[in-house]
Every structure is written in structure tokens, then in C-alpha cells.
Design an enzyme around this catalytic site. Structure first.
Site, PDB file in Angstrom:
ATOM      1  N   PRO A   2       0.894  -1.330   0.021  1.00  0.00           N
ATOM      2  CA  PRO A   2      -0.175  -0.147  -0.006  1.00  0.00           C
ATOM      3  C   PRO A   2       0.843   1.352   0.177  1.00  0.00           C
ATOM      4  O   PRO A   2       1.924   1.348   0.890  1.00  0.00           O
ATOM      5  CB  PRO A   2      -0.773  -0.022   1.283  1.00  0.00           C
ATOM      6  CG  PRO A   2      -0.821  -1.625   1.571  1.00  0.00           C
ATOM      7  CD  PRO A   2       0.485  -2.310   1.101  1.00  0.00           C
ATOM      8  N   GLU A   3       0.495   2.043  -0.806  1.00  0.00           N
ATOM      9  CA  GLU A   3       1.214   3.463  -1.046  1.00  0.00           C
ATOM     10  C   GLU A   3       0.410   4.596  -0.300  1.00  0.00           C
ATOM     11  O   GLU A   3      -0.850   4.415   0.038  1.00  0.00           O
ATOM     12  CB  GLU A   3       1.768   3.879  -2.215  1.00  0.00           C
ATOM     13  CG  GLU A   3       2.669   2.834  -2.823  1.00  0.00           C
ATOM     14  CD  GLU A   3       3.195   3.103  -4.201  1.00  0.00           C
ATOM     15  OE1 GLU A   3       3.134   4.139  -4.449  1.00  0.00           O
ATOM     16  OE2 GLU A   3       4.170   2.356  -4.849  1.00  0.00           O
TER      17      GLU A   3
END
Length: 269
Positions: A2-3
Site C-alpha cells: 500500500p502506498e
């Protein structure tokens, strides 16, 4: 992994359910994540949740007693459950609210984190973070000043959290394509007009990804279980050997800083 957009989508997803609610219990089934979950985390018991913020890729759950700092790591996710089923082996933490809802943290790879910060203190993981990319503090002037005499590749430079937080691999590739900048260009060689364009494109790419619910690759889905849709908009990331949407030349792939990097050699100079 996840960014920033995926973490922001998670924040937006959990906030309506958690904000101003009181924590009745925190259940820790597995303390050994990336770091050992500190015993102080149990100070959340009986505390009202006063704010839910994001700093870089960390979620900050604030209470009068202190702040729980949550990182999703490589494969972590959060779900808010009205009638939680029995936990599975990867459901490591439950935040139980007095209204009966449960925020459940699932992390198969255990590279995420639950940490603690006492009131009035700062956590070492957040002390040296640069500006948030969607704020006015992130500007061409700031980046030009930081880039003076830095010969590191521009892709590596914009992924350095000391310069700007949260520009991960996917969005670095996409922003550099939008700005028509080759990812190996030394940071000190980027001109003022190029910085202005790149900063604008980073903001636009991240905002678009947040609006579309984050990018679904292998592990991320939103707090309501729906996937993100930004993957349908990717211009270069993950598209090695496919035709560039602009010029038709094949997208190329190389390693920069041990990270897969995707770019168009014709469009990005």
C-alpha cells in the site's frame, strides 16, 4: 505494498466509524509484526478517539492518553466490522469499540506495525519526514533546494521520505512519465520548469489515485472490501514491453535503487 493513496483511502474509510467513538478493548493476538507491539498500546482501553490522521504512510489514531501509529506494511489491511466473525490466523489486532464495531487488522506477511507515542512526544519514525505531497509545503522551490548538488537519480530522490513523503514506486514512475522526465536523470540536473511540472504531476497523480480508491495490485482493497481502480489508469507501471499510450513505443523496465522502474525512453528524456 500500500502506498500513500491506499493509506489515505484506508483513513477515509475507517474515520466515519471510529472518530468520536470510545475504545472498549484492544485485542493483540500476534505482537511480533515488523516490530514488537509495545505493551503501552493497551493504554487505548477506555479512550475516546479524538482524531485519525495520516503522516506519510502511517495512520495515527489519536486519544487523550496517546497515539497508536499503524503501518500497513507489505500486505496489511483494515476492516470495520459490525458483526465480526471468528478471527483467522492473519487477524493480528482488533480495536473493539463500545458501540460493538470492531476495526480488524489483517497482515499475512507481518511487515506492518502497531506502535505507540505518548502525548506531547514525537516518534522517531516520523521525526525526519519531509512535507506531505498534497500540501503547499511541497513545492518546486523546496525540491530544487533539496536537490542542489545531488546526483542521485530523480526517481530515487522523489522516493526519499526526507524530501517528500509517500511518493512510492508506482506513483514515482507515473509522475515522471507525466512530466516527461527520464527516471535516471540526476536530481541536480532538473530545471525549475521541470520541477514545477513534476511537483504538479505528483500532486495530480496522487489525488487521482485517492479519488479512484487506490491502486489494487496483489494485496490492497478498501475498508469496505471494494478494490481500487487506479490500476486501470496506469501509463507505464507494470506495462513493460507494452505500447506507450502516447507514442506507441514499447515501455521499458530497469532497476533503480533495487526497485522495478517503468518508463518510455521516447517520451521521457
Amino acid at each position: 505494498m500500500p502506498e500513500l493513496p491506499e493509506v489515505e483511502v484506508s483513513r477515509l474509510g475507517i474515520s466515519p466509524h471510529l472518530l468520536d467513538q470510545t475504545i472498549s478493548e484492544i485485542v493483540v493476538r500476534q505482537r511480533q509484526l515488523r516490530w514488537l507491539i509495545p505493551e503501552e498500546i493497551h493504554q487505548l482501553h477506555g479512550q475516546p478517539i479524538t482524531a485519525i490522521r495520516r503522516r506519510a504512510k502511517y495512520l495515527l489514531i489519536e486519544t487523550p492518553k496517546g497515539v497508536a501509529i499503524v503501518h500497513l506494511g507489505m500486505s496489511g489491511s483494515l476492516r470495520v466490522l459490525d458483526d465480526p466473525p471468528a478471527p483467522d490466523k492473519h487477524d493480528h489486532v482488533d480495536l473493539v469499540l463500545k458501540n460493538g464495531k470492531v476495526m480488524r487488522y489483517n497482515d499475512p506477511r507481518r511487515f506492518g506495525a502497531w506502535l505507540w507515542c505518548a502525548p506531547g512526544e514525537s516518534h522517531e519514525l516520523l521525526e525526519h519526514c519531509g512535507p506531505e505531497p498534497l500540501t503547499d509545503a511541497f513545492s518546486a522551490d523546496w525540491m530544487m533546494e533539496r536537490a542542489q548538488n545531488k546526483r542521485v537519480a530523480i526517481k530515487t530522490f522523489i522516493m526519499n521520505n526526507a524530501n517528500v513523503v509517500g511518493v512510492g514506486n508506482i506513483y514515482a514512475c507515473e509522475s515522471l512519465f507525466s512530466a516527461a522526465i527520464h527516471p535516471t536523470t540526476p536530481a541536480c540536473k532538473i530545471s525549475k520548469p521541470q520541477w514545477q511540472q513534476l511537483v504538479t504531476d505528483i500532486k495530480q497523480v496522487l489525488a487521482q489515485a485517492i479519488a479512484q480508491g487506490g491502486t489494487t495490485l496483489k494485496d490492497f482493497s478498501q475498508t469496505d472490501g471494494k478494490p481500487g481502480y487506479f490500476a486501470q489508469e496506469l501509463q507505464v507501471y507494470g506495462r513493460a514491453k507494452e505500447a506507450c499510450h502516447v507514442c506507441g513505443e514499447p515501455i521499458q523496465q530497469m532497476k533503480i535503487g533495487q526497485r522495478n522502474t517503468f518508463f518510455c525512453a521516447h517520451c521521457q528524456r
